[in-house]
Design a protein around this motif. Structure first.
Motif, PDB file in Angstrom:
ATOM      1  N   ARG A 204       0.810  -1.221   0.000  1.00 27.97           N
ATOM      2  CA  ARG A 204       0.000   0.000   0.000  1.00 27.97           C
ATOM      3  C   ARG A 204       0.846   1.276   0.000  1.00 27.97           C
ATOM      4  O   ARG A 204       0.348   2.350  -0.330  1.00 27.97           O
ATOM      5  N   VAL A 205       2.097   1.157   0.376  1.00 29.42           N
ATOM      6  CA  VAL A 205       2.969   2.332   0.455  1.00 29.42           C
ATOM      7  C   VAL A 205       3.329   2.804  -0.950  1.00 29.42           C
ATOM      8  O   VAL A 205       3.700   2.002  -1.816  1.00 29.42           O
ATOM      9  N   LEU A 206       3.218   4.108  -1.179  1.00 31.37           N
ATOM     10  CA  LEU A 206       3.533   4.681  -2.484  1.00 31.37           C
ATOM     11  C   LEU A 206       5.049   4.751  -2.671  1.00 31.37           C
ATOM     12  O   LEU A 206       5.782   5.155  -1.765  1.00 31.37           O
ATOM     13  N   ARG A 207       5.487   4.390  -3.864  1.00 34.02           N
ATOM     14  CA  ARG A 207       6.931   4.325  -4.129  1.00 34.02           C
ATOM     15  C   ARG A 207       7.515   5.656  -4.605  1.00 34.02           C
ATOM     16  O   ARG A 207       8.717   5.870  -4.467  1.00 34.02           O
ATOM     17  N   ASP A 208       6.691   6.517  -5.158  1.00 28.12           N
ATOM     18  CA  ASP A 208       7.228   7.764  -5.720  1.00 28.12           C
ATOM     19  C   ASP A 208       7.421   8.859  -4.679  1.00 28.12           C
ATOM     20  O   ASP A 208       7.997   9.912  -4.983  1.00 28.12           O
ATOM     21  N   LEU A 209       6.958   8.645  -3.439  1.00 18.60           N
ATOM     22  CA  LEU A 209       7.148   9.615  -2.365  1.00 18.60           C
ATOM     23  C   LEU A 209       7.986   8.959  -1.272  1.00 18.60           C
ATOM     24  O   LEU A 209       7.551   7.990  -0.655  1.00 18.60           O
ATOM     25  N   PRO A 210       9.189   9.461  -1.017  1.00 23.27           N
ATOM     26  CA  PRO A 210      10.069   8.810  -0.030  1.00 23.27           C
ATOM     27  C   PRO A 210       9.510   8.937   1.382  1.00 23.27           C
ATOM     28  O   PRO A 210       9.035  10.000   1.780  1.00 23.27           O
ATOM     29  N   PRO A 211       9.573   7.859   2.168  1.00 19.02           N
ATOM     30  CA  PRO A 211       9.086   7.920   3.548  1.00 19.02           C
ATOM     31  C   PRO A 211      10.057   8.683   4.446  1.00 19.02           C
ATOM     32  O   PRO A 211      11.257   8.782   4.145  1.00 19.02           O
ATOM     33  N   VAL A 212       9.538   9.203   5.533  1.00 17.71           N
ATOM     34  CA  VAL A 212      10.364   9.885   6.530  1.00 17.71           C
ATOM     35  C   VAL A 212      10.538   8.930   7.701  1.00 17.71           C
ATOM     36  O   VAL A 212       9.580   8.617   8.404  1.00 17.71           O
ATOM     37  N   ILE A 213      11.778   8.452   7.913  1.00 12.85           N
ATOM     38  CA  ILE A 213      12.069   7.496   8.977  1.00 12.85           C
ATOM     39  C   ILE A 213      13.258   8.015   9.776  1.00 12.85           C
ATOM     40  O   ILE A 213      14.318   8.301   9.208  1.00 12.85           O
ATOM     41  N   GLY A 214      13.093   8.150  11.081  1.00 16.76           N
ATOM     42  CA  GLY A 214      14.185   8.642  11.905  1.00 16.76           C
ATOM     43  C   GLY A 214      13.761   8.763  13.355  1.00 16.76           C
ATOM     44  O   GLY A 214      12.607   8.521  13.714  1.00 16.76           O
ATOM     45  N   VAL A 215      14.719   9.161  14.201  1.00 18.52           N
ATOM     46  CA  VAL A 215      14.445   9.325  15.623  1.00 18.52           C
ATOM     47  C   VAL A 215      13.582  10.563  15.818  1.00 18.52           C
ATOM     48  O   VAL A 215      13.907  11.652  15.346  1.00 18.52           O
ATOM     49  N   GLY A 216      12.482  10.382  16.544  1.00 15.62           N
ATOM     50  CA  GLY A 216      11.548  11.481  16.741  1.00 15.62           C
ATOM     51  C   GLY A 216      11.554  12.062  18.135  1.00 15.62           C
ATOM     52  O   GLY A 216      10.943  13.105  18.370  1.00 15.62           O
ATOM     53  N   GLY A 217      12.220  11.412  19.083  1.00 12.16           N
ATOM     54  CA  GLY A 217      12.241  11.943  20.437  1.00 12.16           C
ATOM     55  C   GLY A 217      12.907  11.000  21.406  1.00 12.16           C
ATOM     56  O   GLY A 217      13.094   9.807  21.122  1.00 12.16           O
TER      57      GLY A 217
END
Length: 270
Positions: A204-217
């Motif tokens: 279901r994840v769209l491939r043309d928009l990069p996901p934002v993954i990282g430490v959030g807090g």
């Protein structure tokens, strides 16, 4: 008795002779006008389909064209029947004013609908949120706008309630705001790699928009990793459930989350 019967027949015959052809002509004009209005409307609709135009605008133009043709047809039919058009138009104007005052709410919906159609704050197929409700826009009409809620129910909103309100238009895609909390002793590289693999493995994840993954807090018990992939607006809820499940399974498989926490914690998304 026979005399009265004879006089009734004579009167009926006289009326038919005097007004029969006028009535027949008026009926023929009305039927021809209705067929003409339908044909002109269909032809206009097909021509507008070749132009880049919103479906509600096309529908509005087609309806206006049909109404105009029928109004002219009615005027011609009344003229054939011997009615005086000028007093009739004046009477319609006075009646229209009274009806307009009585139907202020309905007319305000129409005006708001025209504003929505021409200013285009949202379009059919886009996902919007306003007035405490949200859903995909399925239909924009003069009187109301219909949304399809994520549970597949329909929400019908009067147009006058929409114009002037704060509206959140997500468009056709939405970004998930997933968060997972792991212990400080966890291998951060493996946590981020697991998140990327889970996101890449979901259909279901769209491939043309990069996901934002990282430490959030950073919290008292562990660090929070944010995972923000993009999905189609209609996939927002099922994609969130699938990704959370896959994150838990992936992190547990790598024994991540035991360096300060007894288990992986999911933090509700924003």
């Amino acid at each position: 008795m026979p005399t009265s019967m004879l006089s009734a027949k004579e009167v009926t015959t006289d009326l038919l002779i005097r007004y029969g052809f006028q009535l027949l002509g008026a009926v023929v004009v009305l039927v021809a006008g209705a067929l003409l209005a339908r044909w002109v409307g269909n032809a206009t609709g097909k021509w507008l389909e070749t132009r880049r135009m919103e479906p509600p605008v096309r529908t509005l133009i087609v309806r206006v064209v049909r109404v105009v043709v029928m109004v002219f047809t009615l005027v011609v039919a009344l003229d054939k029947f011997g009615f005086q058009i000028a007093p009739l138009v004046a009477g319609i104007g006075v009646a229209g004013l009274g009806i307009g005052i009585a139907l202020q709410g309905v007319l305000s919906n129409v005006v708001a609908g025209l504003s929505i159609i021409f200013t285009k704050p949202f379009r059919v197929g886009e996902y919007i949120a306003l007035l405490g409700v949200q859903g995909e826009v399925s239909l924009i009409e003069l009187f109301s706008t219909t949304l399809v809620h994520p549970d597949r129910s329909r929400v019908v909103i009067p147009n006058r309630k929409i114009v002037g309100e704060i509206l959140h238009n997500y468009g056709a895609v939405r970004q998930l705001a997933l968060s997972v909390q792991v212990g400080y002793g966890s291998d951060l590289g493996q946590v981020l790699e697991t998140a990327r693999e889970v996101v890449a493995g979901n259909a279901r994840v769209l491939r043309d928009l990069p996901p934002v993954i990282g430490v959030g807090g950073l919290g008292g018990e562990g660090l929070t990793v944010n995972v923000g992939p993009w999905v189609a607006a209609t996939d927002y809820i099922p994609a969130q459930a699938e990704l959370y499940q896959a994150l838990v399974e992936g992190l547990r498989t790598r024994h991540i989350g035991l360096g300060g926490l007894t288990e992986v914690r999911l933090v509700p998304g924003a």
